[in-house]
Design a protein around this motif. Structure first.
Motif, PDB file in Angstrom:
ATOM      1  N   THR A   1       0.824  -1.214   0.000  1.00 22.82           N
ATOM      2  CA  THR A   1       0.000   0.000   0.000  1.00 22.82           C
ATOM      3  C   THR A   1       0.855   1.260   0.000  1.00 22.82           C
ATOM      4  OG1 THR A   1      -0.057   0.212   2.392  1.00 22.82           O
ATOM      5  CG2 THR A   1      -1.777  -1.144   1.387  1.00 22.82           C
ATOM      6  N   GLY A   2       2.159   1.092   0.116  1.00 24.08           N
ATOM      7  CA  GLY A   2       3.032   2.265   0.110  1.00 24.08           C
ATOM      8  C   GLY A   2       3.284   2.816   1.498  1.00 24.08           C
ATOM      9  N   LEU A   3       2.809   2.130   2.530  1.00 18.24           N
ATOM     10  CA  LEU A   3       3.042   2.613   3.888  1.00 18.24           C
ATOM     11  C   LEU A   3       4.514   2.464   4.244  1.00 18.24           C
ATOM     12  CD1 LEU A   3       1.622   3.547   6.548  1.00 18.24           C
ATOM     13  CD2 LEU A   3       1.654   1.157   7.230  1.00 18.24           C
ATOM     14  N   ARG A   4       5.107   3.544   4.803  1.00 17.58           N
ATOM     15  CA  ARG A   4       6.503   3.493   5.226  1.00 17.58           C
ATOM     16  C   ARG A   4       6.596   3.998   6.656  1.00 17.58           C
ATOM     17  NH1 ARG A   4       6.219   0.986   1.487  1.00 17.58           N
ATOM     18  NH2 ARG A   4       7.393   0.955  -0.456  1.00 17.58           N
ATOM     19  N   PRO A   5       7.547   3.456   7.426  1.00 18.83           N
ATOM     20  CA  PRO A   5       7.603   3.837   8.851  1.00 18.83           C
ATOM     21  C   PRO A   5       8.106   5.247   9.109  1.00 18.83           C
ATOM     22  CG  PRO A   5       9.346   2.266   8.310  1.00 18.83           C
ATOM     23  CD  PRO A   5       8.478   2.371   7.106  1.00 18.83           C
ATOM     24  N   GLU A   6       8.795   5.866   8.141  1.00 17.81           N
ATOM     25  CA  GLU A   6       9.449   7.138   8.488  1.00 17.81           C
ATOM     26  C   GLU A   6       8.516   8.337   8.366  1.00 17.81           C
ATOM     27  OE1 GLU A   6      10.477   5.429   5.796  1.00 17.81           O
ATOM     28  OE2 GLU A   6      12.182   4.265   6.546  1.00 17.81           O
ATOM     29  N   GLU A   7       7.372   8.158   7.691  1.00 19.27           N
ATOM     30  CA  GLU A   7       6.625   9.349   7.334  1.00 19.27           C
ATOM     31  C   GLU A   7       5.705   9.868   8.428  1.00 19.27           C
ATOM     32  OE1 GLU A   7       5.023   7.915   3.710  1.00 19.27           O
ATOM     33  OE2 GLU A   7       7.065   7.879   2.875  1.00 19.27           O
ATOM     34  N   HIS A   8       5.150   8.940   9.180  1.00 15.03           N
ATOM     35  CA  HIS A   8       4.128   9.343  10.133  1.00 15.03           C
ATOM     36  C   HIS A   8       4.143   8.348  11.293  1.00 15.03           C
ATOM     37  CE1 HIS A   8       0.011   9.967  11.713  1.00 15.03           C
ATOM     38  NE2 HIS A   8       0.142  11.191  11.228  1.00 15.03           N
ATOM     39  N   SER A   9       3.696   8.803  12.458  1.00 16.14           N
ATOM     40  CA  SER A   9       3.712   7.903  13.615  1.00 16.14           C
ATOM     41  C   SER A   9       2.844   6.665  13.361  1.00 16.14           C
ATOM     42  CB  SER A   9       3.213   8.645  14.853  1.00 16.14           C
ATOM     43  OG  SER A   9       1.857   8.982  14.703  1.00 16.14           O
ATOM     44  N   TYR A  10       1.810   6.797  12.503  1.00 13.10           N
ATOM     45  CA  TYR A  10       0.985   5.631  12.210  1.00 13.10           C
ATOM     46  C   TYR A  10       1.830   4.514  11.604  1.00 13.10           C
ATOM     47  CZ  TYR A  10      -2.346   2.572   9.909  1.00 13.10           C
ATOM     48  OH  TYR A  10      -3.029   1.466   9.498  1.00 13.10           O
ATOM     49  N   GLY A  11       2.554   4.851  10.542  1.00 13.91           N
ATOM     50  CA  GLY A  11       3.397   3.840   9.909  1.00 13.91           C
ATOM     51  C   GLY A  11       4.437   3.313  10.884  1.00 13.91           C
ATOM     52  N   ALA A  12       4.993   4.209  11.685  1.00 12.67           N
ATOM     53  CA  ALA A  12       6.036   3.786  12.621  1.00 12.67           C
ATOM     54  C   ALA A  12       5.501   2.736  13.578  1.00 12.67           C
ATOM     55  CB  ALA A  12       6.558   4.999  13.378  1.00 12.67           C
ATOM     56  N   VAL A  13       4.316   2.979  14.116  1.00  8.54           N
ATOM     57  CA  VAL A  13       3.828   2.037  15.125  1.00  8.54           C
ATOM     58  C   VAL A  13       3.369   0.732  14.471  1.00  8.54           C
ATOM     59  CG1 VAL A  13       1.420   2.848  15.319  1.00  8.54           C
ATOM     60  CG2 VAL A  13       2.577   1.895  17.305  1.00  8.54           C
ATOM     61  N   VAL A  14       2.818   0.822  13.254  1.00  4.83           N
ATOM     62  CA  VAL A  14       2.416  -0.422  12.577  1.00  4.83           C
ATOM     63  C   VAL A  14       3.645  -1.284  12.286  1.00  4.83           C
ATOM     64  CG1 VAL A  14       1.520  -1.331  10.396  1.00  4.83           C
ATOM     65  CG2 VAL A  14       0.292   0.482  11.583  1.00  4.83           C
ATOM     66  N   TYR A  15       4.693  -0.651  11.781  1.00  5.06           N
ATOM     67  CA  TYR A  15       5.898  -1.441  11.496  1.00  5.06           C
ATOM     68  C   TYR A  15       6.542  -1.946  12.786  1.00  5.06           C
ATOM     69  CZ  TYR A  15       5.848  -0.867   6.486  1.00  5.06           C
ATOM     70  OH  TYR A  15       5.505  -0.955   5.162  1.00  5.06           O
ATOM     71  N   THR A  16       6.361  -1.216  13.881  1.00  5.26           N
ATOM     72  CA  THR A  16       6.927  -1.719  15.134  1.00  5.26           C
ATOM     73  C   THR A  16       6.195  -2.973  15.593  1.00  5.26           C
ATOM     74  OG1 THR A  16       7.442   0.552  15.713  1.00  5.26           O
ATOM     75  CG2 THR A  16       7.612  -1.077  17.458  1.00  5.26           C
ATOM     76  N   VAL A  17       4.866  -2.959  15.463  1.00  5.67           N
ATOM     77  CA  VAL A  17       4.126  -4.167  15.843  1.00  5.67           C
ATOM     78  C   VAL A  17       4.637  -5.353  15.031  1.00  5.67           C
ATOM     79  CG1 VAL A  17       1.853  -5.267  15.832  1.00  5.67           C
ATOM     80  CG2 VAL A  17       2.082  -2.902  16.584  1.00  5.67           C
TER      81      VAL A  17
END
Ligand code: HEM
Lengths: 122, 854
Positions: free
Chosen positions: B774-790
């Motif tokens: 979907t193009g989600l990346r961890p660096e752009e927004h806290s949402y992506g960051a927390v999803v990738y952390t999970v």
């Protein structure tokens, strides 16, 4: 006589567990209400959040009393898997439930006096 | 008593005792041989708790001295106004290091170390159930701590204050590796603390003297149990916090950056969820010392034992209600703050209960004013004063006045120094006779007490006033005209007085402390608990039956009978190290556990783990990875010897009781340790999920943020299916293995394990791919960051389990795994099911929650 360690420990600390659940609930609700601005909703002329916290406090108090009476009325002996363990754990259960009831009450009372979302900085 | 009388009494007792004397020749020799620590270079591989415990306490004390020296430097700087001895930058490093070392490298390890030393002695166990784990925890802490400390010599120390608030500590304002030292160092030391806590929980619950049921457990063991339980629930939060901040610093995943949907408040929540209980985590074991020393000093049992247990349990819970307490001035809704004011009040009741129980005990007996008693009285005075200022700080409006002034510095030193350092010194003077051939000197002891007590109050009492007249904390100097000079000079003088007291204590140690000799001055205070039984490297010659809380007072002849070998397990029947495992509530003997002895891989594993973390800190990635791999190999090597299987059929421990030497399933101590470990994992995951929801409340309208798509539900269903089926395969393997009993190793098991691995890894890969597409990346927004952390956390489990699966297969290939000899498999299985549960919960939240609100 078999030991049921987990049941016994959960029973013994039931008062504290109820306290923790109450704290988590009222704190979470308060945070959400202020973030999403539904704190102003009213029911019967009272703020909905205040009402909910009040009801949750009453339920928690009821649960504490239930644990307390369960432990005091020798009923506990069954729960604790025998008279011998009950002699030790029964009074602890009861005291913890009593103590937690006070703590729950302390947590619940501010709702009556403090407006829900006023900022602390004043 | 005449001789005949004493003989008949002896005979009568003998009839009840499990083993008869004289004991067979060579039995004691064998026991000594089995428990003897290695000699020469191998000495550092020792695992006996009486050695590791002493090393561990010694290391913690060393860090106390080091952090104390830093404090002296600060106090020298502050003695006179406009001093230019050191500048702001170094001062920042000094207070950060002082606070951090005192809290993380001294206070928690010191009390944990005392537990490692004392608990088996108090419970008449031959050692803690996982001796190599305590050795690992000690070495990792010692090596890691020293490296962390030496960062100050290179100007690399962190300087963000001991609670490291971002954004000050994030990449933008703290470039360089100073903050990384803090994050990786502390994260690492917390892991070692958790390892110790698991050991302590299983040790207290499962390796007690027969008959030492929960109502006869020494109060100290209760405090350590609750202490360890609190670590299990509090430390994962700070480990997560440090991990998130490190991810932000290293890879710019924006958890705390407001412009990218993060929030610095998240750090404060996570940190204080741990930070406030931390104060009680330190205080409870110290209160445990006091509850043991006071009855001895007064020569009468502790008054209101049950009520004290209530107080300890209540403290354990209520202290978690306090986390927001530290953020009074950060602008949370007022009502939320009231909840926590309430919790502050609630937690003061149990502390009060304990103080009253101590006073009542002292009043009930006749006090002997020896050195431990002096330190205990000093503690009570200081702690009560600290408690009073604590109540003041807990009142919200007062807090705004004194927040960040020296009043707060005075308050927390009264609580921390009063609540923990005085009891610790009391404990040193009290218990050293169990560890040394000579007790410490009473005469010097009184001087040590006097210097520290008067010095402490001279140093810290004036700080209340310095604070009230407005001096802020964390300033490296102050102008002369403000009238703060005299007070500061007095404080500095007091600090040096404390230092001279500590120095005198070291002199006393050098003159009198003679550990590891197997000689002892005996029960010098006439105490009532089991650690005062005659003992050697094997602890007590035989393991007593306990019928009282103070067995040495109530059970006549106990020391003689224990030493003569008339109680349980007077020898080493399996030819190796072993102790009795008892049931958690009633302490009925259940089986004899065979324990591993000294080992090099354990020490090396600790050193290389520390090396790995250090490498990561200074950004030497390749050496870090190599070091990490070596550490893993060492751990595997160490574990290889720890699941011996049923070597003997059953062992007669005396009194007609025959116990198995190997059990599996929920009764085994290893199962318990795994369950506690899973609790740790569960807490870590829960705090991560809390962070997810917290970040959502920061970005209410944009979760996920604009332009970000959720992967289709098909992906998540597939991932869930893969996780679940991998667990299904493991479950099948377990059931089939059970049916085979002792039919030897089995290829089917290996096949099933190897099939489960790709299913599990597939689940993770599918989930990851869904988000990536979907193009989600961890660096752009806290949402992506927390999803990738999970997903990353899940990835750590998948990697660990892959390793465990291969390890289990290797055990099977080596002929060390069958339907009975299966503890290794059970551990893998439990962990596997947990991984699946966590994976499913994570999927459900990340894929359903945004749809629910969107
Ligand atoms: C040995 C005697 C001690 C002395 C003379 C001492 C002195 C000091 C001084 C001068 C500061 C810096 C104040 C400032 O500039 O804001 C400080 C901060 C601190 N101390 Fe101590 N201290 C001592 C013992 C302890 C102990 C035993 C503990 C904990 C177990 C402790 C924990 C802390 C903490 C957490 C801070 C705050 C650091 C920060 O601001 O980030 N101290 N101490």
């Amino acid at each position: 006589m078999r030991e049921r360690f987990v049941t016994q420990i959960l029973l013994m600390t039931a008062g504290l567990i109820i306290w923790a659940a109450h704290l988590g609930f009222v704190y979470g609700l308060n945070a959400l209400a202020c973030t999403f601005d539904f704190a102003r909703l009213e029911l019967f002329g009272m703020a909905l959040t205040t009402l909910t916290i009040g009801v949750a406090t009453l339920i928690a108090l009821g649960a504490e009393l239930l644990v307390l009476s369960f432990a005091v009325a020798g009923l506990g002996a069954m729960g604790f898997g025998g008279q011998e363990q009950y002699r030790f754990m029964g009074p602890i259960t009861a005291t913890l439930a009593g103590l937690s009831a006070v703590a729950v009450l302390w947590q619940g009372l501010p709702v009556l006096v403090v407006p829900v979302c006023a900022g602390a900085g004043g | 008593m005449t001789q005949t009388e004493s003989r008949t009494k002896g005979n009568r007792l003998e009839e009840h005792l499990p083993n008869s004397t004289p004991r067979p020749e060579g039995e004691l020799k064998e026991l000594e041989r089995v428990w003897r620590p290695p000699s020469g270079w191998n000495y550092i591989t020792v695992v006996n708790n009486t050695y590791i415990g002493v090393f561990y306490v010694g290391a913690a004390f060393l860090f106390f001295i080091l952090a104390g020296i830093l404090a002296l430097v600060m106090r020298t700087q502050l003695a006179v106004p406009e001093n230019d001895l050191i500048g702001q930058d170094l001062y920042n490093q000094l207070f950060t290091m002082h606070g951090t070392i005192m809290m993380f490298l001294f206070a928690v390890p010191a009390v944990e170390a005392m537990g490692v030393y004392l608990l088996p002695n108090m419970q008449a166990a031959r050692d803690l159930p996982f001796p190599r784990l305590s050795a690992y925890a000690f070495w990792a802490y010692f090596v890691g701590g020293l490296v962390f400390f030496s960062s100050i010599f290179f100007g690399l120390s962190p300087k963000g204050g001991w609670f490291m608030y971002p954004p000050l500590t994030s990449y933008e304002f703290s470039p360089g590796i100073n903050a990384d030292f803090w994050l990786l160092g502390i994260g690492f030391i917390e892991i070692s603390a958790i390892a110790g806590a698991i050991e302590i929980i299983v040790g207290v619950l499962r390796t007690r003297a027969p008959g030492q049921s929960l109502d006869k457990l020494p109060i100290y063991a209760w405090t350590m149990l609750i202490f360890a339980g609190m670590i299990v629930f509090a430390f994962p939060a700070v480990i997560l916090a440090t991990a998130l901040l490190e991810l932000e610093r290293a890879f710019h995943w924006p958890f705390f950056v407001a412009e990218k949907g993060g929030s610095p408040l998240l750090w404060q929540h996570l940190f204080w969820f741990f930070g406030h209980p931390e104060v009680y985590i330190i205080f409870l074991p110290a209160a445990g010392f006091v509850s043991m020393i006071i009855p001895t000093v007064a020569q009468t049992p502790l008054v209101a034992y049950r009520l004290v247990v209530v107080a300890l349990l209540a403290t354990g819970f209520f202290s978690f209600g306090l986390w927001v307490h530290h953020m009074f001035t950060t602008g949370l809704p007022q009502l939320s703050l009231s909840f926590f004011s309430a919790a502050s009040m609630a937690v003061s009741i149990p502390s009060g209960i304990q103080v009253f129980a101590w006073i009542a005990t002292l009043a009930a007996g006749r006090i002997q004013l020896n050195t431990p008693a002096l330190f205990v009285l000093g503690f009570m005075f200081t702690f009560v004063l600290g408690g009073l200022t604590g109540v003041m700080v807990a009142m919200v409006p007062f807090d705004w006045q004194v927040h960040d002034t020296y009043f707060v510095v005075a308050h927390f030193h009264y609580v921390l120094f009063g609540g923990m350092v005085f009891p610790l010194f009391a404990a040193f003077y009290y218990w050293i006779p169990t560890a040394s051939a000579r007790p410490l000197s009473e005469r010097l002891g009184r001087w040590v007490f006097g210097l520290i007590f008067i010095g402490f109050n001279t140093a810290f009492f004036p700080m209340h006033i310095t604070g009230l007249v407005g001096m802020p904390r964390r300033v490296y100097t102050y102008p002369a005209e403000l009238g703060w000079d005299t007070l500061n000079m007095i404080s500095t003088a007091g600090a040096f007085m404390i230092a001279s007291g500590v120095l005198l204590f070291v002199v006393d140690l050098i003159r009198n402390f003679r550990p590891f000799t197997n000689k002892s001055p005996g029960n010098v205070w006439n105490a009532g608990t089991l650690e005062w039984l005659p003992s050697g490297n094997y602890q007590t010659r035989s393991i007593p039956i306990v019928t009282s809380r103070e067995p040495l007072w109530d059970q006549p002849n106990l020391p003689e009978d224990v030493e003569a070998g008339r109680y349980f397990l007077p020898g080493a029947p399996t030819g190796g190290r072993e102790t009795i495992v008892t049931s958690p509530v009633d302490a009925r003997p259940q089986y004899v556990v065979q324990m591993p002895g000294p080992s090099w891989p354990t020490v090396l594993a600790a050193v290389f783990t520390a090396g790995c973390f250090l490498g990561l800190t200074v950004k030497l990635v390749v050496p870090a990875i190599i070091s990490g791999l070596i550490a893993i190999v060492m751990v595997i090597w160490w574990l290889w010897e720890t699941d011996p299987g049923p070597t003997a059929e059953e062992i007669d421990i005396g009194g007609g009781i025959r116990l198995p030497t190997y059990v599996t399933g929920p009764m085994s101590h290893s199962w318990w340790a795994m369950v506690v470990l899973i609790l740790v994992g569960g807490t870590l995951f829960t705090t991560l999920i809390f962070s997810y929801f917290f970040l959502w409340t920061v970005n209410p309208g944009a979760w996920p943020p604009d332009g970000v798509e959720l992967p289709s539900l098909g992906w998540s269903a597939l991932a869930a299916g893969l996780y679940a089926s991998s667990s299904g395969v493991i479950w099948l393997a377990s059931a089939l293995l059970k049916r085979r009993e002792r039919k030897g190793p089995w290829w089917g098991l290996r096949l099933l394990l190897m099939a489960a691995v790709p299913l599990m890894a597939g689940g993770l890969a599918v989930d990851f791919n869904g988000h990536w597409q979907t193009g989600l990346r961890p660096e752009e927004h806290s949402y992506g960051a927390v999803v990738y952390t999970v997903m990353s956390v899940q990835g750590v489990y998948v990697a660990t389990l892959t390793l465990m699966a291969f390890y289990t297969v290797a055990r099977s290939l080596a002929g060390m795994l069958d339907g009975v000899h299966r503890v290794t498999f059970d551990n893998t299985m439990l962990f596997w099911h947990y991984m699946t549960a966590q994976g499913l919960v994570g999927l459900a939240i990340i894929h359903f929650f945004p749809r629910l609100i969107g």
